[in-house]
Design an enzyme around this catalytic site. Structure first.
Site, PDB file in Angstrom:
ATOM      1  N   TYR A 109       5.795  40.508  18.717  1.00  0.00           N
ATOM      2  CA  TYR A 109       6.013  39.138  18.261  1.00  0.00           C
ATOM      3  C   TYR A 109       5.151  38.904  17.025  1.00  0.00           C
ATOM      4  CZ  TYR A 109       6.358  34.102  18.240  1.00  0.00           C
ATOM      5  OH  TYR A 109       6.573  32.810  17.862  1.00  0.00           O
ATOM      6  N   ASP A 184       3.059  41.413  27.360  1.00  0.00           N
ATOM      7  CA  ASP A 184       3.876  40.250  27.016  1.00  0.00           C
ATOM      8  C   ASP A 184       5.282  40.554  27.528  1.00  0.00           C
ATOM      9  OD1 ASP A 184       5.564  38.390  25.832  1.00  0.00           O
ATOM     10  OD2 ASP A 184       4.406  38.286  23.974  1.00  0.00           O
ATOM     11  N   LYS A 209      10.760  30.354  26.392  1.00  0.00           N
ATOM     12  CA  LYS A 209      11.983  31.133  26.335  1.00  0.00           C
ATOM     13  C   LYS A 209      12.721  31.064  27.681  1.00  0.00           C
ATOM     14  CE  LYS A 209      10.206  31.921  22.306  1.00  0.00           C
ATOM     15  NZ  LYS A 209       9.439  33.093  21.969  1.00  0.00           N
TER      16      LYS A 209
END
Ligand SMILES: *Cc1c(COP(=O)(O)O)cnc(C)c1O
Length: 391
Positions: A109, A184, A209
């Site tokens: 990310y 993650d 999300k």
């Protein structure tokens, strides 16, 4: 019990006749307190509040922590909700000893990579990017030539390249040298992958999300089986103050109730769309671990209960073709973020902070829960329109 059941049943108030089925939205900044506070007594809204605990309890149950069966403990469930995914990531990075080396996927990310770079510039830690799919390279980096890594940061599948890490092997290698392992797991959700079961120390999510799932809140969370790490994550939240709002957490728990239905439908849609795209003449490449030809397929099949609902698409025509595709869709929504009920897509490498190894024509698709034939019709029409725009 199945995670599908826990998503619905965990984090409910005690059953009392006439009592509420759902936890209420708790709006209070402080709590009545006299004398020496007792264990587990709420004091102040930044330190701990019943507004967070039902969601934390449900998420801990889904990640199947050792403590989940015990429900609420005096110091709270082993999940910790934060104001955003980045706040959770910031708290997890604070677990790394000052000056420690952190091995991190080169495609992760992008804001995680920005934060790591910023902390490296301030001398707080050192960053070593690796190709997370190359297990030998990651193990070598974790062991180090003269000093082992302090932490291994994993994202699997990675955002936006969909690379799959060998989580069990990498966790074992990191623990051989005493490195902390943080995963993650945003793309996978606890229904598809449970890193704590593979021995990871901390798993974290951008709750924004899939967990919340309706593109209406920004939240994050960590989960750990280790009471000492949990206490440090909670202390970080209290001291740094990146706390979640009560209403946002209530919405996230409401969203979590349908996690299984949403993820199952989105995954089925993603698999079908990936298969159709893979055979399409206007497509250069499809990245989706669910495709048998994908480099991450065997690994994903071995360690995950599904393949998620994000896929990478490189349409013909390079960045121009990708922009034309994004401009031509009508049902799919051009938007960043992912994991909502609605299908979204975005061309990557639009941001200066993105890794230069991400192809400029990569379009990331977050497949939602609409009817797959409607999604496909829109995408196919947009691919044709993009071909026209290139001609
Ligand atoms: C979105 C995302 C984050 C950041 O979460 P926010 O809730 O936006 O702060 C972290 N990791 C991954 C994999 C993400 O997709």
């Amino acid at each position: 019990m199945s995670p599908r059941t826990l998503a619905v049943s965990a984090g409910r108030p005690a059953r009392t006749p006439g009592g509420s089925l759902n936890p209420p939205v708790v709006l209070t900044s402080t709590f009545v307190s006299q004398g020496t506070p007792g264990a587990g007594e709420h004091l102040y809204g930044r330190i701990g509040t019943p507004a967070w605990e039902p969601f934390e309890e449900a998420l801990a149950a889904l990640e199947r922590t050792d403590h989940a069966a015990a429900g609420l403990r005096a110091d709270g469930p082993p999940a910790t909700v934060f104001a955003s995914g980045m706040a959770a990531i910031d708290a997890a990075l604070a677990l790394v000893p000052v000056g420690g080396r952190v091995v991190v996927p080169r495609h992760a990310y992008q804001v995680t990579l920005v934060l790591l770079r910023e902390q490296a510039e301030r001398g707080l830690l050192r960053v070593e990017p690796v190709d997370v799919a190359d297990t030998d390279a990651v193990v070598a980096a974790v062991h180090g030539s003269d000093e082992p890594a302090a932490a291994l940061w994993l994202e699997s599948p990675t955002n936006p390249m969909l690379e799959v890490a060998d989580v069990p092997a990498l966790v074992a290698a990191a623990h051989e040298v005493g490195a902390l392992v943080v995963v993650d797991s945003t793309f996978a959700t606890p229904l598809v992958q449970r890193p704590l079961a593979h021995g990871a120390d901390v798993v974290l999510h951008s709750v924004t999300k899939y967990l919340a799932g309706h593109s209406d809140v920004v939240l994050g969370a960590t989960v750990t089986d280790d009471p000492a790490l949990h206490a440090r994550l909670v202390a970080h939240r209290t001291t740094h103050g990146a706390i979640a709002g009560p209403f946002e957490v209530w919405l996230a728990l409401r969203g979590l109730r349908t996690l299984a239905l949403r993820v199952e439908r989105a995954q089925a849609n993603a698999g079908e769309i990936a298969r159709r795209l893979a055979g399409h003449p206007d497509v250069v490449e499809v990245r989706y671990p669910g495709l048998p030809a994908d480099p991450g397929h065997a690994r994903a099949a071995a360690q995950m209960d599904g393949f998620g609902a994000v896929l990478g698409l490189r349409p013909a025509g390079g960045a121009t073709g990708a922009d034309a595709l994004v401009a031509a869709v009508e049902l799919w929504v051009p938007a960043t973020s992912l994991g909502g009920v609605e299908s979204t897509l975005e061309r990557r490498r639009r941001f200066a902070t993105e890794s230069l190894t991400v192809p400029e024509d990569l379009v990331r698709l977050s497949v939602g829960i609409e009817d797959v034939e409607d999604l496909w019709a829109d995408l196919e029409r947009a691919l044709t329109a993009a071909r026209g725009a290139r001609a």
